[in-house]
Design a protein around this motif. Structure first.
Motif, PDB file in Angstrom:
ATOM      1  N   ARG A  49       0.516  -1.219  -0.167  1.00 46.06           N
ATOM      2  CA  ARG A  49      -0.109  -0.146   0.056  1.00 46.06           C
ATOM      3  C   ARG A  49       0.836   1.614   0.057  1.00 46.06           C
TER       4      ARG A  49
ATOM      5  N   LYS B   6      -6.140   2.536  -7.798  1.00 47.36           N
ATOM      6  CA  LYS B   6      -5.626   3.699  -6.534  1.00 47.36           C
ATOM      7  C   LYS B   6      -3.484   3.272  -6.232  1.00 47.36           C
ATOM      8  N   GLU B   7      -3.606   2.267  -6.657  1.00 46.06           N
ATOM      9  CA  GLU B   7      -2.121   2.254  -6.521  1.00 46.06           C
ATOM     10  C   GLU B   7      -1.585   1.582  -7.932  1.00 46.06           C
TER      11      GLU B   7
END
Length: 776
Positions: free
Chosen positions: A455, A727-728
């Motif tokens: 993350r 998102k990533e």
């Protein structure tokens, strides 16, 4: 007061018993001149913490911070010498509260090692003001990384809050670098030159003089070709400190390795250089004679004095020199020093007192003082500027930047300077030539391993534009005084990088954007009263329509009461104040949304185009976009970003208006594009832009299957079932691998993330890559 900008003559300064408040940076807001940008952001251009930390050969850096702190690194990471050397672990608000990010650091270091073909010599952990305020023990974290990953790890601190403290960022990074040296047998014929991260000019006489005294090995970190060569610096019999910021590192080397040190200063006077060399070589017991170099330098001074007596000069502080010593030296040679831009300190007063005797009317300005927004060059005409900041104030004058990486020093530095001045004065060019990167260099392939899927961990993409940059971009041209509540680094990222309109605007055309100039005790004690006093002083001089207070990670950490700050500001300044509670950890579109909400719907009327920002459309002019919309207008208001839909819908509801959503010039992205009929297409961009491009593709080509993906907001009304919120960075790798698109429209910086065969169409997105198309 001169031309609206506060200044003092050197005579006035010399006669005072104190230093004026304009030169006390803690007493006022900080204006973002070019010198301020270099000063403000210890991770910005030049040898800030980021570049300095990578001075160790074969090293890499993991930047652990809110996205805002690593943002401008994209300007460095595309340079060949820094390819695959910057990695990022971006922090969220949850990380800030729980310190969860600390457990990810060893995992990220492991991910870096697995991604590289060659093991790095050391991993530098670059941390920022957030961890400073949280009291994170980064030495312990570094040790844990070493134990788990089997690689040297050192912390370096990009703490703008501590700039005027005992160990500011550039002092600490030097100590961190040289802490890697391990004790060895010292050699009497070996010496280290400490202080700069680039070497002295090859022609510097210091090399010859040291060799004449019996030194065979002269080592500088920038000349170490590999880590083994760097380790040999531990063999030096003594160190020569050429920059006082290396003094702390030299103290530690003296205590730990037994290496004493001697400090030499940079002067631009042949006589002072000669006296310093004589004292230096006497101290080390050598009878070296510098007469040959001394006479050559004196001849250069004599020639300069005869040819350029009366040359009108303006000197800045963004130079390889002490601006006050340089001013005195040139004045002694007959130059007419009209201005100096710099911070007056006790050390500077030594030269100011001397200069007052021969050039009493020389004016001194503080680059960081808010009144510099109103500086006018008309009454201070000069023939030459020295320093980037001085050139900024006199754009039509001939410029000598004198701030190259390779360092001038001693007699050679003096001779080089005088020749450079002569060459510049004789040149026909009147404007500074700027070097522009016109091409994005795609990184060498990294191994995208599964263990790298952590993350917030970035191996390819640099941090996206943060919320505070988005907020500033929305309020920028609305006539307010924008104050970023930070220590300086966040303002450096915005004014020096993200806000291109500030970068490109000339003197007198810039919006008032200031840093609050917070320091560690301001943050620890929550000194809101002192901040309001700064706001009041600046507002009295600028008389803005409103004041916009922009949040950053620091007020987020210390839980600043924005509503109280708003009330205090309005009471003290008598000006409407809006607060935009950004934290540097969210993305630019969130900042735009909050800014639009703070400005309010009453500022939007029929015929308005809302949400245009260079963050999304760097290659387009706002007027051209508006003209294209009005030519085919289908509604009262145009919303150009999902971030403004909330306020636009509120306006339409309250005023009975209609709106349309999209980007009217999306068709230009299809110029010179092959036939897309029957193709499976992916568009990765901001939703409004991608939405309009999809409509254009479907209108022009039959049988296309178009998916929109975005790392940013996606409004549900315009989001189709197949559309994807990313998102990533590895989300894009997974998506492309799973769907096997025929064509991808996206910023070219994303190419390394896509491993499948496809046609790639460049669709620049500044908020993603930090890169603009050529000529914009």
């Amino acid at each position: 007061m001169s031309n609206g900008a506060v200044c003092y003559t050197v005579k006035e300064l010399s006669e005072r018993n104190d230093i004026p408040s304009e030169f006390t940076l803690s007493s006022h807001l900080i204006y973002s001149s070019p010198a301020t940008l270099a000063y403000n952001s210890p991770g910005a251009k030049g040898f800030g913490v980021k570049r300095a930390g990578l001075s160790v050969p074969d090293s890499v850096m993991l930047i652990i911070s809110p996205g805002c702190c690593g943002r401008n690194t994209s300007e460095l990471s595309n340079l060949p010498q820094y390819k695959n050397r910057f990695f990022y672990l971006t922090m969220s608000e949850t990380d800030l509260v729980t310190a969860r990010h600390l457990t990810s650091i060893p995992k990220a270091v492991k991910g870096i090692l697995e991604s590289l073909n060659k093991k790095p010599s050391v991993v530098m952990l670059c941390v920022t003001c957030v961890d400073a305020l949280l009291g994170t023990d980064m030495d312990r974290v570094a040790k844990k990384c070493e134990e788990q990953c089997g690689v040297r790890v050192r912390p370096c601190y990009m703490y703008a809050l501590t700039r005027e403290g005992r160990k500011p960022p550039m002092v600490h990074v030097r100590a961190s670098i040289y802490s890697l040296l391990e004790k060895r047998r010292r050699r009497s014929n070996a010496v280290n030159l400490l202080g700069f991260f680039a070497n002295l000019n090859d022609s510097s006489e210091l090399y010859d003089l040291l060799k004449s005294s019996g030194v065979k090995h002269i080592r500088e970190i920038s000349r170490c070709e590999n880590y083994e060569a760097f380790e040999e610096m531990a063999e030096a019999s003594f160190n020569v400190v050429l920059n006082q910021e290396a003094r702390h590192a030299a103290d530690e080397l003296s205590e730990r390795l037994g290496q004493p040190y001697i400090e030499l200063k940079r002067f631009y006077s042949a006589e002072r250089i000669h006296r310093q060399y004589r004292a230096f070589f006497n101290a080390i017991g050598s009878q070296v004679n510098d007469d040959e170099f001394f006479e050559k330098a004196k001849a250069a001074e004599k020639d300069f004095s005869e040819k350029y007596k009366g040359l009108k000069v303006s000197i800045g502080e963004s130079v390889n020199a002490d601006p006050f010593e340089l001013a005195f030296s040139l004045a002694c040679l007959g130059a007419e020093v009209r201005e100096i831009f710099g911070v007056v300190t006790g050390e500077a007063m030594v030269w100011i007192n001397k200069l007052a005797e021969i050039s009493p009317e020389t004016k001194v300005y503080c680059n960081q003082d808010p009144s510099m927004l109103h500086y006018e060059s008309g009454n201070s005409e000069v023939d030459l500027t020295i320093g980037k900041d001085a050139s900024y104030y006199h754009p039509e004058t001939k410029h000598l930047l004198w701030n190259e990486d390779e360092q001038p020093f001693g007699f050679d530095g003096l001779v080089r300077l005088l020749k450079a001045i002569a060459d510049t004065v004789k040149s026909s060019a009147s404007k500074e030539k700027s070097k522009t990167e016109t091409e994005i260099e795609v990184k060498d392939e990294l191994k995208l391993t599964e263990s790298g899927n952590i993350r917030g961990f970035r191996r390819v993409l640099t941090p996206f534009a943060p919320d505070q940059s988005g907020a500033v971009s929305y309020v920028y041209s609305k006539g307010g005084m924008i104050v970023i509540i930070d220590a300086g680094g966040c303002t450096g990222n915005i004014c020096g990088f993200d806000e291109h309109r500030w970068v490109s605007a000339g003197m007198g055309a810039r919006t008032a954007v200031f840093s609050a100039g917070l320091r560690d005790m301001d943050a620890i004690l929550g000194r809101d009263k002192e901040l309001v006093e700064k706001l009041s002083s600046a507002a009295e001089a600028i008389k803005p329509k409103f004041i916009a207070l922009i949040g950053t990670p620091v007020p987020s950490v210390i839980a600043t009461d924005y509503m109280a700050l708003k009330r205090m500001s309005e009471k003290s300044c008598g000006v409407k104040t809006i607060t935009i509670q950004t934290n540097g950890m969210e993305l630019y579109d969130k900042g735009i949304e909050r800014a639009a909400g703070a400005i309010g719907s009453e500022a939007i009327s029929s015929g308005d185009m809302v949400g245009f920002t260079p963050m999304d459309f760097a290659e387009f002019r706002e007027d051209d976009v508006k003209e294209a919309w009005k030519a085919d207008k289908a509604a009262d208001i145009l919303a150009l970003s999902p971030a403004v839909l909330k306020v636009v819908r509120e306006v339409c509801k309250n005023k009975g208006l209609s709106y349309e959503y999209g980007f009217p010039k999306a068709g230009e992205w299809l110029e010179n594009v092959p036939d897309l009929s029957g193709k499976k297409v992916l568009i990765v961009h901001q939703q409004a832009a991608a939405h309009s491009l999809r409509k254009e593709i479907e209108k022009r080509y039959r049988g296309t299957d178009v998916t929109v993906a975005s790392f940013f907001m996606m409004d549900s009304e315009y989001k189709r079932e197949q559309d994807v919120k990313l998102k990533e960075e590895y989300d894009l790798t997974d998506l492309a691998g799973r769907e096997n698109y025929d064509v991808i429209f996206a910023d070219p910086i994303m190419k390394p993330l896509v491993k499948t065969e496809c046609e790639w169409i460049d669709m620049m997105h500044f908020a993603v890559s930090g890169q603009r198309p050529e000529g914009t």
